[in-house]
Design an enzyme around this catalytic site. Sequence first.
Site, PDB file in Angstrom:
ATOM      1  N   LYS A 118      34.210  26.824  29.244  1.00 37.84           N
ATOM      2  CA  LYS A 118      35.325  25.870  29.788  1.00 37.84           C
ATOM      3  C   LYS A 118      36.497  26.009  28.561  1.00 37.84           C
ATOM      4  O   LYS A 118      37.780  26.057  29.003  1.00 37.84           O
ATOM      5  CB  LYS A 118      35.404  24.546  30.241  1.00 37.84           C
ATOM      6  CG  LYS A 118      34.504  24.310  31.621  1.00 37.84           C
ATOM      7  CD  LYS A 118      34.165  22.966  32.040  1.00 37.84           C
ATOM      8  CE  LYS A 118      33.508  23.017  33.279  1.00 37.84           C
ATOM      9  NZ  LYS A 118      32.612  21.739  33.733  1.00 37.84           N
ATOM     10  N   LYS A 198      32.237  36.434  39.843  1.00 34.00           N
ATOM     11  CA  LYS A 198      31.891  35.419  40.572  1.00 34.00           C
ATOM     12  C   LYS A 198      32.764  34.383  41.183  1.00 34.00           C
ATOM     13  O   LYS A 198      33.893  34.511  40.574  1.00 34.00           O
ATOM     14  CB  LYS A 198      30.765  34.435  39.430  1.00 34.00           C
ATOM     15  CG  LYS A 198      30.624  33.223  40.171  1.00 34.00           C
ATOM     16  CD  LYS A 198      30.364  32.044  39.004  1.00 34.00           C
ATOM     17  CE  LYS A 198      30.284  30.618  39.755  1.00 34.00           C
ATOM     18  NZ  LYS A 198      30.915  29.665  39.154  1.00 34.00           N
ATOM     19  N   LYS A 201      37.082  28.716  41.044  1.00 31.95           N
ATOM     20  CA  LYS A 201      38.456  28.163  41.199  1.00 31.95           C
ATOM     21  C   LYS A 201      39.179  28.674  39.910  1.00 31.95           C
ATOM     22  O   LYS A 201      40.429  28.746  39.938  1.00 31.95           O
ATOM     23  CB  LYS A 201      38.601  26.893  41.131  1.00 31.95           C
ATOM     24  CG  LYS A 201      38.659  26.260  42.683  1.00 31.95           C
ATOM     25  CD  LYS A 201      38.211  24.645  42.571  1.00 31.95           C
ATOM     26  CE  LYS A 201      36.560  24.460  42.570  1.00 31.95           C
ATOM     27  NZ  LYS A 201      36.095  23.116  42.445  1.00 31.95           N
TER      28      LYS A 201
HETATM   29  P1  ADP Z   1      34.266  26.430  40.708  1.00 36.81           P
HETATM   30  O1  ADP Z   1      33.699  27.573  39.634  1.00 36.81           O
HETATM   31  O2  ADP Z   1      35.025  27.191  41.753  1.00 36.81           O
HETATM   32  O3  ADP Z   1      34.988  25.269  39.793  1.00 36.81           O
HETATM   33  P2  ADP Z   1      32.150  24.300  40.921  1.00 36.81           P
HETATM   34  O4  ADP Z   1      31.928  24.588  39.383  1.00 36.81           O
HETATM   35  O5  ADP Z   1      33.083  23.237  41.277  1.00 36.81           O
HETATM   36  O6  ADP Z   1      33.065  25.590  41.358  1.00 36.81           O
HETATM   37  O7  ADP Z   1      31.035  24.535  41.722  1.00 36.81           O
HETATM   38  C1  ADP Z   1      30.742  23.495  42.889  1.00 36.81           C
HETATM   39  C2  ADP Z   1      29.175  24.169  43.257  1.00 36.81           C
HETATM   40  O8  ADP Z   1      29.341  25.192  43.962  1.00 36.81           O
HETATM   41  C3  ADP Z   1      28.054  24.160  42.263  1.00 36.81           C
HETATM   42  O9  ADP Z   1      26.864  23.578  42.804  1.00 36.81           O
HETATM   43  C4  ADP Z   1      28.084  25.376  42.161  1.00 36.81           C
HETATM   44  O10 ADP Z   1      26.840  25.990  41.558  1.00 36.81           O
HETATM   45  C5  ADP Z   1      28.590  26.060  43.510  1.00 36.81           C
HETATM   46  N1  ADP Z   1      29.422  27.465  43.460  1.00 36.81           N
HETATM   47  C6  ADP Z   1      30.530  27.501  42.928  1.00 36.81           C
HETATM   48  N2  ADP Z   1      30.939  28.810  42.712  1.00 36.81           N
HETATM   49  C7  ADP Z   1      29.849  29.390  43.238  1.00 36.81           C
HETATM   50  C8  ADP Z   1      29.692  30.825  43.597  1.00 36.81           C
HETATM   51  N3  ADP Z   1      30.652  31.933  43.358  1.00 36.81           N
HETATM   52  N4  ADP Z   1      28.517  31.449  44.212  1.00 36.81           N
HETATM   53  C9  ADP Z   1      27.492  30.381  44.367  1.00 36.81           C
HETATM   54  N5  ADP Z   1      27.823  29.088  44.085  1.00 36.81           N
HETATM   55  C10 ADP Z   1      28.877  28.608  43.624  1.00 36.81           C
END
Ligand code: ADP
Length: 331
Positions: A118, A198, A201
């Site tokens: 981050k 991956k 956001k």
């Molecule tokens: P982002 O990376 O978009 O900010 P978050 O960290 O808010 O997403 O993730 C929310 C949930 O979704 C978590 O449990 C995370 O492990 C899952 N998640 C996020 N991105 C993915 C992905 N590309 N593949 C699988 N699970 C994901």
Amino acid sequence: VKKKNVINHRILSGIQPSGALHIGNYFGAIRQHIELQQKNECYYFVANYHAMTTIKDPGQLRENSMLVAVDYLALGFSPDCASLFLQTDVREVAELAWILSTVIPLGMLERAHSYKDKIAKGIAPSHGLFAYPVLMAADILIYDSEYVPVGKDQKQHLEMTRDMALKLNALYGDEVLVIPKDLILDEVAVVPGVDGQKMSKSYDNTIEIFQSFKQTKSKLMRIVTDSKGLEDPKDPDNTIVHLYKLFADPKDVEAMREKLLAGGYGYGHAKKELLDTVWAYFEPHRNRREELLKNLDFVEDVLRKGALQAREKAETVMQRVRKACGLQRFV
Ligand code: ADP
Ligand code: TRP
């Protein structure tokens, strides 16, 4: 919570209201959450305290938090089976986070990948961001959670949670906190984004669950491929097929793979098939979401009821913790 014939386990998970939910969130986390609600005692919450590490606009935080709740309901969360609430409605998590912060060694927090990732992405390195795993541990431990369904990226946070719980138990008694386990589905552990990395956001490569057909189309058309021409045989192990696999029947996936291998079938064709499949997949949920957006009082009621259920559990656990740690005047 409606009585179920078999209650297998106590399950908990949280999702940050840091932006619109995408299909990585859905297949990595939300879909599992919804499936688990039938046979387990489930607690799901909108992690709005956590989102303060990145969202500084009060209006946006409030709106995003509500929209996550709306989306959960639209995607199949049932308030008759499980609890959905805002993290801030159980303020004792902040108290438990403090208690845990007195047992977690600094070095462990310094090794957290997600903190390093981050700050590498330009997020301000506040104490809150650094201590994020401690609050997350409190979220989990305060409900005696047994299983925590999340995506693979949260694995280290779960290991840290277990460590904190074990350390606290070693100091104050074996039975103070329940030691939770992660629940990570391997086949969908990492959903790729339009660039093949991956989906996240923070990488600008997401496909949102709820957006217009036009927006969905323009996102899917951005999927990066090699430059093979229409007639060329193509490698079926590409991002389009990886995404298609999440939505389509295995026989349709096999058909797409064969067409790609044979040649005479372009990436544009494959993207169009993917688009139609994605759009149809979320159709019922889109309709439900439209209804919910017209009835936000219902969503508020769901959150209020969820908070009552969660608070009841949290209070029991906190009394046990306070007593064990010497924070109660009388034993
Ligand atoms: P982002 O990376 O978009 O900010 P978050 O960290 O808010 O997403 O993730 C929310 C949930 O979704 C978590 O449990 C995370 O492990 C899952 N998640 C996020 N991105 C993915 C992905 N590309 N593949 C699988 N699970 C994901
Ligand atoms: N850290 C999680 C994420 O970024 C969100 C979260 C906060 C969470 N507290 C939690 C997930 C407790 C599971 C359990 O996705």
